[in-house]
Design a protein around this motif. Structure first.
Motif, PDB file in Angstrom:
ATOM      1  N   ALA A   1      49.947  89.393  77.231  1.00 51.18           N
ATOM      2  CA  ALA A   1      48.762  89.683  78.052  1.00 51.18           C
ATOM      3  C   ALA A   1      49.242  89.983  79.478  1.00 51.18           C
ATOM      4  N   ILE A   2      49.219  88.975  80.335  1.00 56.95           N
ATOM      5  CA  ILE A   2      49.525  89.228  81.747  1.00 56.95           C
ATOM      6  C   ILE A   2      50.845  88.598  82.189  1.00 56.95           C
ATOM      7  N   MET A   3      51.661  88.135  81.232  1.00 56.47           N
ATOM      8  CA  MET A   3      52.910  87.440  81.564  1.00 56.47           C
ATOM      9  C   MET A   3      53.905  88.379  82.264  1.00 56.47           C
ATOM     10  N   ALA A   4      54.509  87.861  83.328  1.00 54.65           N
ATOM     11  CA  ALA A   4      55.561  88.607  84.025  1.00 54.65           C
ATOM     12  C   ALA A   4      56.912  88.110  83.522  1.00 54.65           C
ATOM     13  N   ASP A   5      57.774  89.046  83.074  1.00 55.13           N
ATOM     14  CA  ASP A   5      59.108  88.620  82.625  1.00 55.13           C
ATOM     15  C   ASP A   5      60.029  88.437  83.838  1.00 55.13           C
ATOM     16  N   ASP A   6      61.253  87.979  83.562  1.00 53.95           N
ATOM     17  CA  ASP A   6      62.172  87.680  84.673  1.00 53.95           C
ATOM     18  C   ASP A   6      62.475  88.924  85.505  1.00 53.95           C
ATOM     19  N   GLU A   7      62.582  90.075  84.855  1.00 53.93           N
ATOM     20  CA  GLU A   7      62.869  91.298  85.605  1.00 53.93           C
ATOM     21  C   GLU A   7      61.740  91.564  86.618  1.00 53.93           C
ATOM     22  N   THR A   8      60.523  91.379  86.157  1.00 56.26           N
ATOM     23  CA  THR A   8      59.378  91.592  87.059  1.00 56.26           C
ATOM     24  C   THR A   8      59.393  90.574  88.195  1.00 56.26           C
ATOM     25  N   LEU A   9      59.700  89.319  87.858  1.00 55.77           N
ATOM     26  CA  LEU A   9      59.763  88.291  88.907  1.00 55.77           C
ATOM     27  C   LEU A   9      60.801  88.666  89.960  1.00 55.77           C
ATOM     28  N   VAL A  10      61.990  89.040  89.487  1.00 49.00           N
ATOM     29  CA  VAL A  10      63.082  89.333  90.424  1.00 49.00           C
ATOM     30  C   VAL A  10      62.691  90.510  91.323  1.00 49.00           C
ATOM     31  N   LYS A  11      62.182  91.570  90.709  1.00 49.69           N
ATOM     32  CA  LYS A  11      61.865  92.763  91.502  1.00 49.69           C
ATOM     33  C   LYS A  11      60.694  92.505  92.450  1.00 49.69           C
ATOM     34  N   SER A  12      59.708  91.781  91.964  1.00 49.73           N
ATOM     35  CA  SER A  12      58.547  91.508  92.805  1.00 49.73           C
ATOM     36  C   SER A  12      58.898  90.544  93.939  1.00 49.73           C
ATOM     37  N   PHE A  13      59.703  89.525  93.634  1.00 53.10           N
ATOM     38  CA  PHE A  13      60.093  88.580  94.688  1.00 53.10           C
ATOM     39  C   PHE A  13      60.876  89.327  95.780  1.00 53.10           C
ATOM     40  N   ARG A  14      61.761  90.222  95.345  1.00 51.14           N
ATOM     41  CA  ARG A  14      62.532  91.024  96.316  1.00 51.14           C
ATOM     42  C   ARG A  14      61.576  91.843  97.196  1.00 51.14           C
ATOM     43  N   ARG A  15      60.573  92.426  96.556  1.00 47.81           N
ATOM     44  CA  ARG A  15      59.606  93.238  97.311  1.00 47.81           C
ATOM     45  C   ARG A  15      58.783  92.363  98.267  1.00 47.81           C
ATOM     46  N   CYS A  16      58.410  91.165  97.797  1.00 47.89           N
ATOM     47  CA  CYS A  16      57.688  90.234  98.679  1.00 47.89           C
ATOM     48  C   CYS A  16      58.524  89.947  99.921  1.00 47.89           C
ATOM     49  N   MET A  17      59.807  89.722  99.693  1.00 49.33           N
ATOM     50  CA  MET A  17      60.717  89.437 100.801  1.00 49.33           C
ATOM     51  C   MET A  17      60.729  90.588 101.804  1.00 49.33           C
ATOM     52  N   GLU A  18      60.805  91.810 101.287  1.00 53.04           N
ATOM     53  CA  GLU A  18      60.824  92.980 102.177  1.00 53.04           C
ATOM     54  C   GLU A  18      59.542  93.080 102.999  1.00 53.04           C
ATOM     55  N   LEU A  19      58.429  92.687 102.368  1.00 51.95           N
ATOM     56  CA  LEU A  19      57.115  92.902 102.983  1.00 51.95           C
ATOM     57  C   LEU A  19      56.645  91.739 103.848  1.00 51.95           C
ATOM     58  N   GLY A  20      57.325  90.598 103.758  1.00 54.12           N
ATOM     59  CA  GLY A  20      56.797  89.416 104.445  1.00 54.12           C
ATOM     60  C   GLY A  20      55.598  88.835 103.719  1.00 54.12           C
ATOM     61  N   ALA A  21      55.627  88.907 102.394  1.00 56.20           N
ATOM     62  CA  ALA A  21      54.552  88.329 101.573  1.00 56.20           C
ATOM     63  C   ALA A  21      55.122  87.152 100.785  1.00 56.20           C
ATOM     64  N   ILE A  22      54.263  86.257 100.349  1.00 57.81           N
ATOM     65  CA  ILE A  22      54.749  85.083  99.612  1.00 57.81           C
ATOM     66  C   ILE A  22      54.431  85.247  98.124  1.00 57.81           C
ATOM     67  N   PRO A  23      55.448  85.091  97.252  1.00 57.21           N
ATOM     68  CA  PRO A  23      55.148  85.076  95.823  1.00 57.21           C
ATOM     69  C   PRO A  23      54.591  83.726  95.412  1.00 57.21           C
ATOM     70  N   THR A  24      53.636  83.741  94.522  1.00 53.32           N
ATOM     71  CA  THR A  24      53.116  82.507  93.943  1.00 53.32           C
ATOM     72  C   THR A  24      53.291  82.622  92.428  1.00 53.32           C
ATOM     73  N   VAL A  25      53.438  81.481  91.770  1.00 56.37           N
ATOM     74  CA  VAL A  25      53.624  81.534  90.315  1.00 56.37           C
ATOM     75  C   VAL A  25      52.776  80.504  89.576  1.00 56.37           C
TER      76      VAL A  25
END
Ligand code: URP
Ligand code: ZN
Ligand code: ZN
Length: 481
Positions: free
Chosen positions: A158-182
């Protein structure tokens, strides 16, 4: 139109003092003893009561399409119920379907939320990944005031994020100054355990907690935290329900990592015996993820709040009525996951936390509003009682009582997980944007009065948090957009 609250004690996250509070044009205009205010100001008598920032529930799901149905509280009924419970803001979730463009989902949720009676913001879920998602995350941060992105590590297929998505999204959050939540649960393990339990003939709600043991949550929390550590980005773990994930948070914080944890009012006071209740409707009404846990986990959560390793309380308000829960009559894995509570969080927390001595009144304010405002960059506009802040306030009657019941609550759901609990300490008045919206049982919520609140990206906020001592190290996140 102005209001003066007289005769009460102002309680904030850091102090308590006797003062009147004068609200004008939606903001706090003056705080002080015996304030001189215009004669036509409406007077709220707060003698013997506390004046606190309105609650912020940082985790709700109004009218969420989920597991084949739609959550029964919409943005009006849900925020109105929140006002009755002393909450003046929510942060809800935009959850795109896999492959749905983020911006389409964001605009869809903004449209739905137009009828909110209280102010609101959005975390946006990352449920899939490609270059367009990366781009849209930037647009959301830069142009729409979104500074937090949610990742579901559960809900496989359904809506599960795999590790690849986590890694890429966390990296993008870092670039943007946004906080990832899980949402930290290992979705592969949950899926496997569900199949095994069903194969053994365990089809009722008692299978729900068996398919989601604490280790499943602890593994995911630890994994997310370690990914965040490598990506050098702060992280916020939603609905921490067990010792294992709290330990992962505590360990990382002790190592100097910026990790925040949220716990739910329900997880603090309800235990897992509810899933063994013989009545399907009762047990299914408690099906939410992660599930309610045994007493030792509840005790750990209280300690987490007291020790500062958990900073916020929420509800994960996501209502499904009995006819919706019935979808899982023959298969617990099909019971829509979710429980209500936006109306009850503050009073349950006060009664079970402050009245028992586990939390001070100031800690209560911290964990029901101020910390969420600081972590998600709403502070001091929200979560404070200060001149210039939004006039979002709750007048709290420590002697007032209420017996919680689905028969009398304002939430659009036919069940209340706190049914029959008598709480001492209730909101007598709620003031939202300077207007009296709840007065001694009279709910005056106005459809559409809620505003979308933008939350700027984080570099400035992290500096501020470091100064306030909420973080271990000063600004590690550099704005790089
Ligand atoms: O059971 C839950 N928690 N339902 C809402 C979606 C989520 O996982 O937060
Ligand atoms: Zn969740
Ligand atoms: Zn949730």
């Amino acid at each position: 139109m102005s209001i003066v609250i007289r005769g009460g004690t102002v309680v904030t996250a850091d102090r308590s003092f006797a003062a009147d509070v004068y609200c004008r044009d939606g903001q706090i205009a003056a705080i002080g003893e015996n304030l001189d205010v215009p004669a036509d100001a409406e007077v709220v008598d707060a003698t013997g009561q506390y004046i606190m920032p309105g609650g912020i529930d940082p985790h709700t799901h109004m009218q969420l399409p989920f597991m084949g149905t739609v959550a029964s509280d919409d943005f009006f009924t849900g925020t109105a119920a929140g006002l009755a419970g002393g909450n003046t803001s929510i942060i809800d979730f935009v959850i795109p379907s896999p492959k749905q463009p983020l911006m389409d989902a964001y605009h869809q949720w903004r449209d739905w939320a137009g009828k909110s009676a209280a102010d609101y913001g959005f975390h946006v879920a990352i449920t899939w990944w490609d270059e367009s998602v990366k781009e849209d995350m930037g647009t959301l941060v830069r142009e729409h005031g979104v500074n937090s992105f949610k990742h579901f590590m559960a809900y496989k297929n359904a809506i599960m994020a795999d590790d690849e998505t986590l890694v890429k999204s966390f990296r993008r959050c870092m670039e943007l100054g946004a906080i990832p939540t899980v949402h930290a649960e290992n979705g592969e393990l949950v899926f496997q355990l569900q199949q095994e339990l069903l194969a053994q003939g365990i089809t009722g709600p008692e299978g729900h907690p068996l398919s989601r043991p604490p280790a499943v949550e602890g593994e995911a929390a630890n994994r997310a935290i370690r990914i965040a550590q490598v990506m050098n980005v702060p992280i916020y773990i939603v609905h921490v329900s067990c010792k294992e994930s709290l330990e992962a948070i505590t360990r990382a914080r002790n190592e100097g990592q910026r990790v925040f944890g949220e716990c739910l009012a329900g997880h603090l006071v309800i235990d897992d015996s509810v899933y063994r209740h013989p009545d399907f409707e009762f047990a299914a009404a408690h099906v939410m993820s992660p599930p309610f846990r045994s007493g030792e986990h509840q005790a750990a959560l209280w300690q987490g709040l007291q020790g500062g390793n958990l900073q916020t309380t929420a509800t994960d308000h996501c209502c499904f009525c009995a006819d919706q829960k019935a979808a899982g009559k023959d298969d617990f894995s099909k019971i829509p996951n979710g429980t209500a509570g936006v109306e009850d969080r503050m009073a349950v927390l006060w009664d079970a936390g402050v009245n028992t001595g586990k939390l001070t009144m100031n800690e209560f304010v911290a964990v029901t509003s101020t910390n969420a405002a600081q972590i998600f960059n709403l502070y001091p506009r929200k979560g404070s009682v200060s001149v210039g802040a939004d006039a979002d306030l709750v007048v709290w009657d420590p002697e007032g009582t209420r017996t919680i019941s689905a028969k009398t609550h304002h939430q659009n759901i036919d069940f209340n997980i706190f049914e029959g609990r008598t709480v001492k300490g209730i909101p007598s008045h709620t003031i939202s944007q300077g207007k009296l919206v709840w007065k001694d049982g009279d709910l005056r919520a106005e459809k559409g009065a809620g505003r979308y609140v933008e939350r700027p990206a984080f570099s400035a906020m992290f500096d501020a948090l470091a100064r306030q001592g909420l973080h271990n190290t000063p600004s590690a996140v550099k704005r790089n957009r």
